[in-house]
Design a protein around this motif. Structure first.
Motif, PDB file in Angstrom:
ATOM      1  N   VAL A  85       0.867  -1.182   0.000  1.00  0.00           N
ATOM      2  CA  VAL A  85       0.000   0.000   0.000  1.00  0.00           C
ATOM      3  C   VAL A  85       0.901   1.230   0.000  1.00  0.00           C
ATOM      4  N   PHE A  86       0.650   2.143  -0.912  1.00  0.00           N
ATOM      5  CA  PHE A  86       1.528   3.299  -1.057  1.00  0.00           C
ATOM      6  C   PHE A  86       0.735   4.475  -1.609  1.00  0.00           C
ATOM      7  N   GLN A  87       1.382   5.632  -1.641  1.00  0.00           N
ATOM      8  CA  GLN A  87       0.769   6.804  -2.245  1.00  0.00           C
ATOM      9  C   GLN A  87       1.845   7.669  -2.890  1.00  0.00           C
ATOM     10  N   TYR A  88       1.410   8.450  -3.864  1.00  0.00           N
ATOM     11  CA  TYR A  88       2.268   9.435  -4.512  1.00  0.00           C
ATOM     12  C   TYR A  88       2.289  10.675  -3.635  1.00  0.00           C
ATOM     13  N   ARG A  89       3.486  11.170  -3.303  1.00  0.00           N
ATOM     14  CA  ARG A  89       3.585  12.345  -2.437  1.00  0.00           C
ATOM     15  C   ARG A  89       4.820  13.146  -2.803  1.00  0.00           C
ATOM     16  N   THR A  90       4.620  14.403  -3.207  1.00  0.00           N
ATOM     17  CA  THR A  90       5.732  15.267  -3.562  1.00  0.00           C
ATOM     18  C   THR A  90       5.595  16.606  -2.852  1.00  0.00           C
ATOM     19  N   PHE A 129       6.270   5.286 -12.818  1.00  0.00           N
ATOM     20  CA  PHE A 129       5.088   6.148 -12.886  1.00  0.00           C
ATOM     21  C   PHE A 129       5.469   7.438 -13.601  1.00  0.00           C
ATOM     22  N   GLU A 130       4.467   8.231 -13.927  1.00  0.00           N
ATOM     23  CA  GLU A 130       4.698   9.493 -14.622  1.00  0.00           C
ATOM     24  C   GLU A 130       5.402  10.484 -13.699  1.00  0.00           C
ATOM     25  N   GLN A 139      -0.009  17.855  -9.398  1.00  0.00           N
ATOM     26  CA  GLN A 139      -1.419  17.820  -8.993  1.00  0.00           C
ATOM     27  C   GLN A 139      -2.256  17.010  -9.979  1.00  0.00           C
ATOM     28  N   GLN A 140      -1.971  17.146 -11.263  1.00  0.00           N
ATOM     29  CA  GLN A 140      -2.696  16.376 -12.277  1.00  0.00           C
ATOM     30  C   GLN A 140      -2.392  14.890 -12.146  1.00  0.00           C
ATOM     31  N   ILE A 141      -1.123  14.562 -11.890  1.00  0.00           N
ATOM     32  CA  ILE A 141      -0.732  13.163 -11.719  1.00  0.00           C
ATOM     33  C   ILE A 141      -1.416  12.570 -10.493  1.00  0.00           C
ATOM     34  N   ALA A 142      -1.449  13.322  -9.402  1.00  0.00           N
ATOM     35  CA  ALA A 142      -2.017  12.825  -8.143  1.00  0.00           C
ATOM     36  C   ALA A 142      -3.509  12.549  -8.263  1.00  0.00           C
ATOM     37  N   GLU A 143      -4.214  13.345  -9.060  1.00  0.00           N
ATOM     38  CA  GLU A 143      -5.663  13.181  -9.187  1.00  0.00           C
ATOM     39  C   GLU A 143      -6.039  11.841  -9.803  1.00  0.00           C
TER      40      GLU A 143
END
Length: 223
Positions: A85-90, A129-130, A139-143
């Motif tokens: 389980v993970f998430q994109y975070r920048t 990933f992109e 923000q577009q990638i995260a959505e």
């Protein structure tokens, strides 16, 4: 918390964080992501997570919430089925003029995702990933975030991410770095048990900090 005490706390956290980054980059240590005694490296698989990926949980093992979120990490996995389980975070620095009290950074993150795959001993895997060039792209990638876990040669997609089930209190607390049902204490500088490593003490203090203290620290750290 008194202003002077909080200032000292922020300074200690920043110094410890810098020491932690140097230590991680120099040792290249892997984090154990399974129960039981540590196995030799040759008997485990390695999952590399770049700075933009925060690994929340591997199977039933909740991963530590690190103070500096933009760190590339490696995880040692047992061979066989693994649910990650993970998430994109920048984190992006703000370039516009800020008022006093405003955060110095934009944090962009996706909802939690899950990828399941069979790991093989001795193999290395990573996320694909992109990539974002600026905060708007992030923000577009995260959505609509999606990622693949690929083998070390990046020739085979081992697993593709999917949405996690409806968020539970436990998964939300894993993202925020709190224990289920825990509340901010507002006293992060409370005594730390003896015998903890710098990393363990740093993570404990961060978990005890209130939301306002965390935001204030991040603002100071990125100024």
């Amino acid at each position: 918390m008194q202003k002077g005490l909080f200032s000292d706390f922020r300074w200690c956290l920043l110094v410890s964080a810098l020491a932690l980054v140097v230590g991680c980059s120099s040792t290249g240590a892997r984090l154990k992501a399974y129960e039981g005694a540590a196995l030799p490296d040759a008997e485990t698989a390695t999952l590399k997570a770049p700075a933009a990926i925060k690994v929340i949980r591997v199977n039933d093992e909740k991963m530590s919430a690190f103070l500096l979120k933009d760190m590339a990490l490696q995880f040692s996995l047992k061979p066989g089925a693994n649910d990650v389980v993970f998430q994109y975070r920048t984190i992006w620095a703000k370039n516009d003029v800020r008022r006093d009290g405003d955060s110095a950074v934009n944090v962009v993150e996706s909802k939690p995702m899950i990828a399941s795959f069979d790991a093989k001993a001795g193999e290395t895997y990573t996320f694909e990933f992109e990539q974002a060039g600026d905060v708007r792209e992030a923000q577009q990638i995260a959505e609509a975030f999606s990622a693949e876990i690929v083998n070390g040669a990046r020739t085979v997609a081992i697993a593709t991410s999917a949405d996690t089930p409806a968020a539970t209190a436990d998964s939300q607390s894993a993202i925020s770095g709190q224990s289920p049902g825990a509340m901010d204490t507002g006293d992060a500088a409370a005594s730390v048990p003896d015998g903890l490593s710098t990393l363990e003490a740093l993570n404990l203090l961060w978990k005890r900090a209130s939301r306002e203290e965390k935001e204030a620290f991040l603002q100071q750290a990125f100024d």
